[in-house]
Design an enzyme around this catalytic site. Structure first.
Site, PDB file in Angstrom:
ATOM      1  N   CYS A 197       0.821  -1.228   0.000  1.00  0.00           N
ATOM      2  CA  CYS A 197       0.000   0.000   0.000  1.00  0.00           C
ATOM      3  C   CYS A 197       0.850   1.271   0.000  1.00  0.00           C
ATOM      4  O   CYS A 197       0.369   2.343  -0.341  1.00  0.00           O
ATOM      5  CB  CYS A 197      -0.935   0.003   1.198  1.00  0.00           C
ATOM      6  N   HIS A 247      -3.763   6.608   3.164  1.00  0.00           N
ATOM      7  CA  HIS A 247      -4.146   5.302   2.633  1.00  0.00           C
ATOM      8  C   HIS A 247      -5.519   4.939   3.201  1.00  0.00           C
ATOM      9  O   HIS A 247      -5.805   5.207   4.369  1.00  0.00           O
ATOM     10  CB  HIS A 247      -3.099   4.259   3.046  1.00  0.00           C
ATOM     11  N   ASN A 290     -10.128  -0.679  -0.086  1.00  0.00           N
ATOM     12  CA  ASN A 290      -8.667  -0.556  -0.042  1.00  0.00           C
ATOM     13  C   ASN A 290      -8.081  -1.035  -1.372  1.00  0.00           C
ATOM     14  O   ASN A 290      -8.183  -2.220  -1.704  1.00  0.00           O
ATOM     15  CB  ASN A 290      -8.162  -1.407   1.142  1.00  0.00           C
TER      16      ASN A 290
HETATM   17  O1  UT7 Z   1      -3.871  -1.797   3.567  1.00  0.00           O
HETATM   18  C1  UT7 Z   1      -2.952  -2.478   4.347  1.00  0.00           C
HETATM   19  C2  UT7 Z   1      -3.140  -2.218   5.759  1.00  0.00           C
HETATM   20  N1  UT7 Z   1      -4.331  -2.863   6.232  1.00  0.00           N
HETATM   21  C3  UT7 Z   1      -4.907  -2.406   7.276  1.00  0.00           C
HETATM   22  O2  UT7 Z   1      -4.455  -1.417   7.786  1.00  0.00           O
HETATM   23  C4  UT7 Z   1      -6.081  -3.153   7.855  1.00  0.00           C
HETATM   24  C5  UT7 Z   1      -6.110  -2.974   9.339  1.00  0.00           C
HETATM   25  N2  UT7 Z   1      -7.161  -3.717  10.020  1.00  0.00           N
HETATM   26  C6  UT7 Z   1      -8.468  -3.442   9.956  1.00  0.00           C
HETATM   27  O3  UT7 Z   1      -8.876  -2.583   9.217  1.00  0.00           O
HETATM   28  C7  UT7 Z   1      -9.394  -4.185  10.876  1.00  0.00           C
HETATM   29  O4  UT7 Z   1      -8.642  -4.937  11.797  1.00  0.00           O
HETATM   30  C8  UT7 Z   1     -10.374  -5.143  10.130  1.00  0.00           C
HETATM   31  C9  UT7 Z   1     -11.422  -4.327   9.364  1.00  0.00           C
HETATM   32  C10 UT7 Z   1      -9.629  -6.034   9.181  1.00  0.00           C
HETATM   33  C11 UT7 Z   1     -11.145  -5.999  11.136  1.00  0.00           C
HETATM   34  O5  UT7 Z   1     -11.814  -5.170  12.073  1.00  0.00           O
HETATM   35  P1  UT7 Z   1     -11.672  -5.452  13.629  1.00  0.00           P
HETATM   36  O6  UT7 Z   1     -12.508  -4.482  14.334  1.00  0.00           O
HETATM   37  O7  UT7 Z   1     -10.210  -5.492  13.941  1.00  0.00           O
HETATM   38  O8  UT7 Z   1     -12.353  -6.860  13.764  1.00  0.00           O
HETATM   39  P2  UT7 Z   1     -11.746  -8.222  14.315  1.00  0.00           P
HETATM   40  O9  UT7 Z   1     -10.807  -8.809  13.318  1.00  0.00           O
HETATM   41  O10 UT7 Z   1     -11.253  -8.026  15.716  1.00  0.00           O
HETATM   42  O11 UT7 Z   1     -13.019  -9.112  14.375  1.00  0.00           O
HETATM   43  C12 UT7 Z   1     -14.115  -8.810  15.252  1.00  0.00           C
HETATM   44  C13 UT7 Z   1     -15.222  -9.821  15.019  1.00  0.00           C
HETATM   45  C14 UT7 Z   1     -14.742 -11.266  15.026  1.00  0.00           C
HETATM   46  O12 UT7 Z   1     -15.746 -12.056  15.629  1.00  0.00           O
HETATM   47  P3  UT7 Z   1     -15.621 -12.529  17.175  1.00  0.00           P
HETATM   48  O13 UT7 Z   1     -14.337 -13.294  17.221  1.00  0.00           O
HETATM   49  O14 UT7 Z   1     -15.558 -11.247  17.955  1.00  0.00           O
HETATM   50  O15 UT7 Z   1     -16.846 -13.321  17.370  1.00  0.00           O
HETATM   51  C15 UT7 Z   1     -14.659 -11.619  13.568  1.00  0.00           C
HETATM   52  O16 UT7 Z   1     -14.818 -13.005  13.328  1.00  0.00           O
HETATM   53  O17 UT7 Z   1     -15.812  -9.608  13.731  1.00  0.00           O
HETATM   54  C16 UT7 Z   1     -15.822 -10.838  13.007  1.00  0.00           C
HETATM   55  N3  UT7 Z   1     -15.662 -10.522  11.583  1.00  0.00           N
HETATM   56  C17 UT7 Z   1     -16.716 -10.276  10.781  1.00  0.00           C
HETATM   57  N4  UT7 Z   1     -18.032 -10.269  11.013  1.00  0.00           N
HETATM   58  C18 UT7 Z   1     -18.854  -9.965   9.983  1.00  0.00           C
HETATM   59  C19 UT7 Z   1     -14.522 -10.382  10.870  1.00  0.00           C
HETATM   60  N5  UT7 Z   1     -14.825 -10.052   9.600  1.00  0.00           N
HETATM   61  C20 UT7 Z   1     -16.178  -9.991   9.515  1.00  0.00           C
HETATM   62  C21 UT7 Z   1     -17.076  -9.687   8.482  1.00  0.00           C
HETATM   63  N6  UT7 Z   1     -18.380  -9.684   8.756  1.00  0.00           N
HETATM   64  N7  UT7 Z   1     -16.661  -9.379   7.235  1.00  0.00           N
END
Ligand code: UT7
Length: 326
Positions: A113, A253, A283
């Site tokens: 990125c 970004h 993204n």
């Molecule tokens: O471009 C390169 C750099 N990339 C980034 O900077 C990305 C950085 N990270 C992020 O943007 C975020 O971490 C994400 C958007 C990828 C994820 O968001 P989060 O708030 O960190 O969620 P999480 O991974 O902690 O997941 C929370 C919950 C989980 O369920 P439990 O374990 O709490 O029951 C996941 O399984 O959300 C669940 N989950 C979803 N639920 C519905 C993960 N993806 C999804 C989804 N739909 N698409």
């Protein structure tokens, strides 16, 4: 010559739109979750048969036209991408051919990125040697081809697109004022594509194990992203002898609206001074800051004389910022 100026920009977004509600039918997710956790509503998807060089070519043609130069005056092409048409030759060579440019130097930069900012910094340095006259810097990505459409934690995040800029040496005040680039390979396993390289060459096994798709530990990346983008922004401003108040607009970004808001808070910058288009495109890796740069100029959000900053973060892990007087 004392500065390298951005003389024209362009972008290209594929026509096909994939909405959150369409994604609801593909994986267990919801429009509400995606919107709340990321800020994304839709993303663009390249057409079948369309390659990264095709998107890059369209964006480049627009940038060259905006710069008002003959395409044959370009003697350096740098393409930032993590989704090249092929492992080799460089996508920059394929774009060169599509543009009909004869023998301009052409190579790719792979900094995920952060790629567009890395490529801008490389082009600036090469132009400052006086060995090149005009550079075309392209960032083009078709992330939909390396997305695991069965993995809800990543497939809702990414989109396809391309942006480009023409850079030329100048003598006035306008130009790239400073850049800051950094990386930490110790975090390479937080965001990567495991197979298809020399470590895990393509085999039936790698395909069966879905190793040709991106993998990310989003939570860990999130925290480092905010910290390193803020540091990069400050460092670039400091090198340019400027303060945050000198910036007309920042193009960060677009990985997550929550990351962008956290960055704004850390920089003590009003959200009105931060460009956001994640809602439409998701993204697009390296293409994100390139498309953002083109959009702020075309929308009149920044014009000649204004100081802007691009800041990015991505796989590698890599990060960077460029402060530019348009
Ligand atoms: O471009 C390169 C750099 N990339 C980034 O900077 C990305 C950085 N990270 C992020 O943007 C975020 O971490 C994400 C958007 C990828 C994820 O968001 P989060 O708030 O960190 O969620 P999480 O991974 O902690 O997941 C929370 C919950 C989980 O369920 P439990 O374990 O709490 O029951 C996941 O399984 O959300 C669940 N989950 C979803 N639920 C519905 C993960 N993806 C999804 C989804 N739909 N698409």
């Amino acid at each position: 010559m004392n500065r390298v100026k951005i003389t024209g920009t362009g972008s290209f977004l594929p026509e096909k739109i994939l909405t959150n509600s369409q994604l609801e039918k593909m994986v267990e997710t919801s429009d509400e979750w995606i919107t709340k956790r990321t800020g994304i509503k839709q993303r663009r998807i390249a057409a079948d048969g369309e390659a990264t060089s095709d998107l890059g070519f369209r964006a480049s043609r627009q940038a060259v036209s905006a710069a008002g130069i003959d395409v044959q005056d370009i003697d350096l092409i740098i393409c930032a991408t993590i989704t090249p048409d092929m492992v080799f030759p460089a996508t920059a060579c394929l774009i060169q051919d599509k543009l009909g440019i004869k023998e301009a130097a052409a190579f790719d930069v792979e900094a995920a990125c952060t790629g567009f900012i890395s490529a801008l910094a490389a082009a600036e340095g090469m132009l400052l040697t006086g060995n090149y006259r005009n550079a075309l810097v392209v960032a083009s990505e078709i992330l939909s081809r390396v997305t695991d459409w069965e993995d809800r934690s990543t497939c809702v995040l990414f989109g396809d697109g391309a942006g480009a800029a023409v850079l030329s040496p100048g003598t006035g005040e306008s130009g790239i004022l400073s850049t800051h680039l950094g990386a930490s390979g110790a975090y390479s396993d937080l965001l990567y594509l495991p197979a298809g390289g020399s470590l895990n060459p393509a085999s039936h096994e790698t395909v069966d194990n879905r190793l040709h798709y991106m993998r990310m530990e989003g939570n860990k990346v999130f925290k480092i992203a905010v910290q390193k983008m803020a540091e990069g922004s400050h460092s670039s401003l400091e090198k340019a002898g400027l303060g945050i108040e000198d910036l007309k607009i920042v193009v960060p970004h677009q990985a997550n609206l929550r990351i962008i808001k956290a960055l704004a808070k850390k920089l003590d910058l009003d959200m009105e001074k931060i460009y956001v288009n994640i809602v439409k495109y998701g993204n697009m890796s390296a293409a994100t800051t390139a498309v953002g740069l083109d959009e702020i100029i075309r929308k009149g959000l920044a014009s000649e004389g204004d100081i802007i900053q691009l800041v990015a973060f991505g796989g590698g892990l890599t990060w960077g910022a460029a402060t530019v007087r348009l």
